[in-house]
Design a protein around this motif. Sequence first.
Motif, PDB file in Angstrom:
ATOM      1  N   ALA A  81       0.841  -1.204   0.000  1.00 26.48           N
ATOM      2  CA  ALA A  81       0.000   0.000   0.000  1.00 26.48           C
ATOM      3  C   ALA A  81       0.876   1.253   0.000  1.00 26.48           C
ATOM      4  N   VAL A  82       1.918   1.254   0.817  1.00 17.79           N
ATOM      5  CA  VAL A  82       2.818   2.418   0.859  1.00 17.79           C
ATOM      6  C   VAL A  82       3.501   2.587  -0.498  1.00 17.79           C
ATOM      7  N   THR A  83       3.960   1.474  -1.053  1.00 16.50           N
ATOM      8  CA  THR A  83       4.665   1.517  -2.347  1.00 16.50           C
ATOM      9  C   THR A  83       3.743   2.046  -3.444  1.00 16.50           C
ATOM     10  N   ALA A  84       2.506   1.549  -3.477  1.00 15.50           N
ATOM     11  CA  ALA A  84       1.586   1.979  -4.532  1.00 15.50           C
ATOM     12  C   ALA A  84       1.187   3.446  -4.354  1.00 15.50           C
ATOM     13  N   ARG A  85       1.028   3.854  -3.101  1.00 18.37           N
ATOM     14  CA  ARG A  85       0.687   5.270  -2.872  1.00 18.37           C
ATOM     15  C   ARG A  85       1.839   6.172  -3.290  1.00 18.37           C
ATOM     16  N   ALA A  86       3.052   5.740  -2.992  1.00 24.69           N
ATOM     17  CA  ALA A  86       4.219   6.583  -3.288  1.00 24.69           C
ATOM     18  C   ALA A  86       4.508   6.615  -4.784  1.00 24.69           C
ATOM     19  N   SER A  87       4.318   5.483  -5.471  1.00 19.20           N
ATOM     20  CA  SER A  87       4.744   5.434  -6.880  1.00 19.20           C
ATOM     21  C   SER A  87       3.608   5.763  -7.842  1.00 19.20           C
ATOM     22  N   GLN A  88       2.380   5.795  -7.356  1.00 25.58           N
ATOM     23  CA  GLN A  88       1.218   6.150  -8.194  1.00 25.58           C
ATOM     24  C   GLN A  88       1.228   5.445  -9.557  1.00 25.58           C
ATOM     25  N   PRO A  89       1.254   4.125  -9.564  1.00 26.41           N
ATOM     26  CA  PRO A  89       1.291   3.398 -10.836  1.00 26.41           C
ATOM     27  C   PRO A  89      -0.024   3.520 -11.592  1.00 26.41           C
ATOM     28  N   ARG A  90       0.087   3.511 -12.933  1.00 24.35           N
ATOM     29  CA  ARG A  90      -1.147   3.506 -13.732  1.00 24.35           C
ATOM     30  C   ARG A  90      -1.535   2.083 -14.083  1.00 24.35           C
ATOM     31  N   PHE A  91      -0.502   1.225 -14.217  1.00 23.52           N
ATOM     32  CA  PHE A  91      -0.791  -0.176 -14.577  1.00 23.52           C
ATOM     33  C   PHE A  91       0.002  -1.097 -13.643  1.00 23.52           C
ATOM     34  N   ARG A  97      -6.662  -0.147  -4.244  1.00 29.98           N
ATOM     35  CA  ARG A  97      -7.078   0.974  -3.383  1.00 29.98           C
ATOM     36  C   ARG A  97      -5.955   1.998  -3.248  1.00 29.98           C
ATOM     37  N   ALA A  98      -4.735   1.510  -3.054  1.00 28.47           N
ATOM     38  CA  ALA A  98      -3.620   2.434  -2.808  1.00 28.47           C
ATOM     39  C   ALA A  98      -3.187   3.150  -4.078  1.00 28.47           C
ATOM     40  N   ALA A  99      -3.311   2.463  -5.216  1.00 29.20           N
ATOM     41  CA  ALA A  99      -2.871   3.083  -6.475  1.00 29.20           C
ATOM     42  C   ALA A  99      -3.853   4.164  -6.928  1.00 29.20           C
ATOM     43  N   GLY A 100      -5.095   4.082  -6.493  1.00 32.93           N
ATOM     44  CA  GLY A 100      -6.073   5.119  -6.833  1.00 32.93           C
ATOM     45  C   GLY A 100      -6.941   4.735  -8.016  1.00 32.93           C
ATOM     46  N   ALA A 101      -8.025   5.483  -8.168  1.00 36.34           N
ATOM     47  CA  ALA A 101      -9.076   5.108  -9.122  1.00 36.34           C
ATOM     48  C   ALA A 101      -8.610   5.117 -10.569  1.00 36.34           C
ATOM     49  N   ALA A 102      -7.552   5.873 -10.868  1.00 32.90           N
ATOM     50  CA  ALA A 102      -7.102   5.950 -12.266  1.00 32.90           C
ATOM     51  C   ALA A 102      -6.266   4.731 -12.658  1.00 32.90           C
ATOM     52  N   ALA A 103      -5.853   3.943 -11.686  1.00 36.20           N
ATOM     53  CA  ALA A 103      -4.961   2.810 -11.974  1.00 36.20           C
ATOM     54  C   ALA A 103      -5.758   1.571 -12.357  1.00 36.20           C
ATOM     55  N   LYS A 104      -5.154   0.752 -13.214  1.00 31.92           N
ATOM     56  CA  LYS A 104      -5.716  -0.564 -13.554  1.00 31.92           C
ATOM     57  C   LYS A 104      -4.828  -1.624 -12.924  1.00 31.92           C
ATOM     58  N   ALA A 114     -12.009 -14.450  -5.804  1.00 32.65           N
ATOM     59  CA  ALA A 114     -11.361 -13.125  -5.870  1.00 32.65           C
ATOM     60  C   ALA A 114     -12.283 -12.111  -6.534  1.00 32.65           C
ATOM     61  N   ARG A 115     -12.967 -12.526  -7.604  1.00 33.47           N
ATOM     62  CA  ARG A 115     -13.890 -11.583  -8.289  1.00 33.47           C
ATOM     63  C   ARG A 115     -15.004 -11.152  -7.341  1.00 33.47           C
ATOM     64  N   GLY A 116     -15.448 -12.076  -6.518  1.00 33.46           N
ATOM     65  CA  GLY A 116     -16.488 -11.729  -5.536  1.00 33.46           C
ATOM     66  C   GLY A 116     -15.996 -10.670  -4.558  1.00 33.46           C
ATOM     67  N   TYR A 117     -14.788 -10.858  -4.058  1.00 37.68           N
ATOM     68  CA  TYR A 117     -14.257  -9.863  -3.108  1.00 37.68           C
ATOM     69  C   TYR A 117     -13.966  -8.522  -3.804  1.00 37.68           C
ATOM     70  N   VAL A 118     -13.480  -8.613  -5.049  1.00 35.77           N
ATOM     71  CA  VAL A 118     -13.204  -7.368  -5.796  1.00 35.77           C
ATOM     72  C   VAL A 118     -14.513  -6.596  -5.984  1.00 35.77           C
ATOM     73  N   ALA A 126     -14.392  -2.391 -11.881  1.00 34.74           N
ATOM     74  CA  ALA A 126     -13.965  -1.651 -13.078  1.00 34.74           C
ATOM     75  C   ALA A 126     -12.454  -1.456 -13.103  1.00 34.74           C
ATOM     76  N   GLN A 127     -11.848  -1.580 -11.944  1.00 31.81           N
ATOM     77  CA  GLN A 127     -10.413  -1.260 -11.841  1.00 31.81           C
ATOM     78  C   GLN A 127      -9.527  -2.503 -11.861  1.00 31.81           C
ATOM     79  N   VAL A 128     -10.066  -3.617 -11.383  1.00 29.40           N
ATOM     80  CA  VAL A 128      -9.251  -4.831 -11.218  1.00 29.40           C
ATOM     81  C   VAL A 128      -9.740  -5.919 -12.167  1.00 29.40           C
ATOM     82  N   GLU A 129      -8.836  -6.411 -13.006  1.00 34.76           N
ATOM     83  CA  GLU A 129      -9.155  -7.586 -13.837  1.00 34.76           C
ATOM     84  C   GLU A 129      -8.521  -8.812 -13.200  1.00 34.76           C
ATOM     85  N   VAL A 130      -9.365  -9.761 -12.805  1.00 30.79           N
ATOM     86  CA  VAL A 130      -8.866 -11.047 -12.301  1.00 30.79           C
ATOM     87  C   VAL A 130      -8.850 -11.980 -13.506  1.00 30.79           C
TER      88      VAL A 130
END
Length: 218
Positions: free
Chosen positions: A52-62, A79-86, A100-104, A111-115
């Motif tokens: 979570a810290v890594t994704a928040r700090a690096s703001q990945p798009r993919f 959640r940590a990467a933000g709504a614009a990330a896939k 996993a799809r159920g929990y997602v 819309a953000q996570v492809e399992v």
Amino acid sequence: MKDAADAILRAEQAAYLEALEPPRDPLLAKMEAHAAERRMPISDPEVASFLAVTARASQPRFVVELGTNIGYGAIVLARAAGAAAKVLTIELSHELCEIARGYVAEAGLTAQVEVRQGSAIAELEKVTQPIDLVYIDCVKEDYPRYLELALPRLAKGGVLVADNVLWRGLVAHENVPSSERVRVEAIRTFNLALVSHPDMRAVVLPLGDGVAYAVKTG
Ligand SMILES: C[S@@+](CC[C@H](N)C(=O)[O-])C[C@H]1O[C@@H](n2cnc3c(N)ncnc32)[C@H](O)[C@@H]1O
């Protein structure tokens, strides 16, 4: 898993670090209980915090995750990467993909996570979009191949995280049980290739079961 962390840290240190973890929201707590009940190998909470810290700090798009299990890591990353990330997360088991799809969906992240159901190697080979963050948490024997496939796909400045790279402490042991030798050799090969790669700056952290953390510099 906690047993693994305790194989690296002393028990009191592991307990202290565990107690420092912030309370999880109800969904993550439910997933942890689900995994604990059925002995499913989801990421340790402290590794999830690191993600979570890594994704928040690096703001990945993919983001690409190899090994979904019930979707715990994928939800933390999304959640940590933000709504614009896939987030693309790859899992071999049809049944686990469904869970996993159920929990997602419960997390509101469909819309953000492809399992994606499939083999991590075959599906990673198909990825053409530059990856900003890759989380390797899958078949240990395949770690060297994951690295070969992930590095050319990683964007410059992209981050690689790999879990279980100390494998219950066995990676540093001289006498490895024969049942673990192939796995341990593969992880040793992965660690060495990562830390010595000219285009990567990497460190291995004694977090959880050992976490490799690297950035692509070239
Ligand atoms: C350690 S778990 C992943 C945990 C998850 N990353 C998390 O953060 O909670 C590893 C997963 O890899 C899956 N797996 C095993 N072989 C695989 C393969 N060849 N390709 C893709 N997934 C595989 C297993 O079914 C298992 O669910």
